[in-house]
Design a protein around this motif. Sequence first.
Motif, short mmCIF file in Angstrom:
data_model
loop_
_atom_site.label_atom_id
_atom_site.label_comp_id
_atom_site.label_asym_id
_atom_site.label_seq_id
_atom_site.Cartn_x
_atom_site.Cartn_y
_atom_site.Cartn_z
N ALA A 159 1.81 -13.19 -1.19
CA ALA A 159 2.54 -12.23 -2.03
C ALA A 159 1.71 -11.79 -3.23
O ALA A 159 1.86 -10.67 -3.72
CB ALA A 159 3.86 -12.85 -2.49
N ARG A 160 0.82 -12.67 -3.72
CA ARG A 160 -0.03 -12.30 -4.86
C ARG A 160 -1.25 -11.48 -4.45
O ARG A 160 -1.93 -10.93 -5.31
CB ARG A 160 -0.53 -13.56 -5.58
CG ARG A 160 0.56 -14.35 -6.26
CD ARG A 160 -0.03 -15.21 -7.37
NE ARG A 160 -1.19 -15.96 -6.91
CZ ARG A 160 -1.17 -17.22 -6.50
NH1 ARG A 160 -0.02 -17.87 -6.48
NH2 ARG A 160 -2.27 -17.83 -6.12
N LEU A 161 -1.52 -11.39 -3.16
CA LEU A 161 -2.74 -10.74 -2.71
C LEU A 161 -2.83 -9.27 -3.10
O LEU A 161 -3.91 -8.82 -3.54
CB LEU A 161 -2.87 -10.90 -1.19
CG LEU A 161 -4.19 -10.45 -0.57
CD1 LEU A 161 -5.35 -11.25 -1.17
CD2 LEU A 161 -4.16 -10.60 0.94
N PRO A 162 -1.77 -8.43 -2.96
CA PRO A 162 -1.92 -7.01 -3.36
C PRO A 162 -2.31 -6.84 -4.83
O PRO A 162 -3.15 -6.01 -5.16
CB PRO A 162 -0.54 -6.42 -3.06
CG PRO A 162 0.03 -7.29 -2.01
CD PRO A 162 -0.46 -8.66 -2.31
N ALA A 163 -1.70 -7.63 -5.71
CA ALA A 163 -2.05 -7.51 -7.13
C ALA A 163 -3.48 -7.97 -7.40
O ALA A 163 -4.19 -7.39 -8.23
CB ALA A 163 -1.07 -8.32 -7.98
N ILE A 164 -3.92 -9.00 -6.69
CA ILE A 164 -5.29 -9.50 -6.89
C ILE A 164 -6.31 -8.51 -6.36
O ILE A 164 -7.40 -8.36 -6.93
CB ILE A 164 -5.44 -10.88 -6.22
CG1 ILE A 164 -4.52 -11.90 -6.90
CG2 ILE A 164 -6.89 -11.36 -6.26
CD1 ILE A 164 -4.50 -13.24 -6.22
N MET A 165 -5.99 -7.82 -5.27
CA MET A 165 -6.95 -6.90 -4.65
C MET A 165 -7.05 -5.55 -5.37
O MET A 165 -7.91 -4.75 -5.02
CB MET A 165 -6.56 -6.66 -3.19
CG MET A 165 -6.84 -7.84 -2.28
SD MET A 165 -8.60 -8.20 -2.18
CE MET A 165 -9.19 -6.71 -1.39
N PHE A 225 -14.98 -1.60 -6.41
CA PHE A 225 -16.00 -1.72 -5.38
C PHE A 225 -15.72 -0.87 -4.13
O PHE A 225 -16.64 -0.28 -3.57
CB PHE A 225 -16.15 -3.20 -4.96
CG PHE A 225 -16.50 -4.11 -6.09
CD1 PHE A 225 -17.76 -4.10 -6.66
CD2 PHE A 225 -15.56 -4.97 -6.62
CE1 PHE A 225 -18.08 -4.93 -7.71
CE2 PHE A 225 -15.87 -5.82 -7.67
CZ PHE A 225 -17.13 -5.79 -8.22
N ILE A 226 -14.48 -0.83 -3.69
CA ILE A 226 -14.20 -0.17 -2.40
C ILE A 226 -14.08 1.34 -2.57
O ILE A 226 -14.69 2.11 -1.82
CB ILE A 226 -12.92 -0.77 -1.77
CG1 ILE A 226 -13.12 -2.26 -1.53
CG2 ILE A 226 -12.59 -0.06 -0.48
CD1 ILE A 226 -11.90 -2.96 -0.98
#
Length: 333
Positions: free
Chosen positions: A295-301, A308-309
């Motif tokens: 669940a925290r992955l979208p905010a971290i990315m 970078f991307i």
Amino acid sequence: MQPAAASGPTLLGVDVIWVATLLTGIATLAVIIAIYAATTVRDPMARRVKALNERREQLKAGIVASTNKRKSLINKNEAADKVRGILSTFKMIQGSQIQDIQVKLLQAGIRTKDLAFFIIFGRLILPVVLGGLAILAVYVFDSFPDWGAFKKYALVAGTLIGSYKAPDLWLKNKINKRSVAVRKGLPDALDLLVICAEAGLTVDAAFSRVARELGKAYPELGDEFGLTSIELGFLNERRQAFDNLASRVDLEAVRGVVTTMIQTEKYGTPLASALRVLSAEFRNDRMMRAEEKAARLPAIMTVPLILFILPVLFVVILGPAACSISDSMIGGG
């Protein structure tokens, strides 16, 4: 007059050939490191077996050896004796402090209790050395002439505090890493303990079997279970072996397992059913932690995506168009 050397193609003012050469070198270095890591894989069991054998010999010597031999086995580190003498001179040795650091060393997977004296010695010597270097660099040699008085003071104070806390931070980091590694393998270990208990194995034999089966997948957990199996066979009180396991692993889950094992030893309650309930709880807890990380992955990315991307995507999409426009303008001119 000699003509200027022809430069390579550029993109947004950057030499493409130079960037390609740099990236090729980095890729080659990464391939070499990957090949070295793949060809020099170390067996995690070798070090663990050696440590367990040392602990077995210590327990055996503590049972059958004389008092003088026990003292010779304990006090055999000359470097630790010298450090202990230095700390005694400055009156920096306290029994409770040494015991607390030794417990933390066990939680970090370090079996050498004499390292506690080096931790305290590091607190003493590192601020003197690093703080002295910072004072010389800032105030004597004036390495930062543009800095104000507050910045210079902050650098010296930060160096002193950081060097004093460095041994404790290093030890705490090792404890956290080991606790995370033990937590990952605990549900599988409890499942194997349930199977061993239902198969009729004794507790120490079950711990030894689990340590052998999970030693390569979870070497930290296998180390603790193997050591507990040895202590169950040598110590006079079996409860002491379980208490040692709870003190060596800084996890509430392990303390729950130890409490369950002590209760089954004391009251004769079924071990398999209790461990099965604990294993289900630990698996649910592990799944909840995984869902929380997902669940925290979208905010971290978000930050890597922006930094970078997206720039790379813009270069890939708009780069050919920018080159064509530049060529058209140069050709038209």
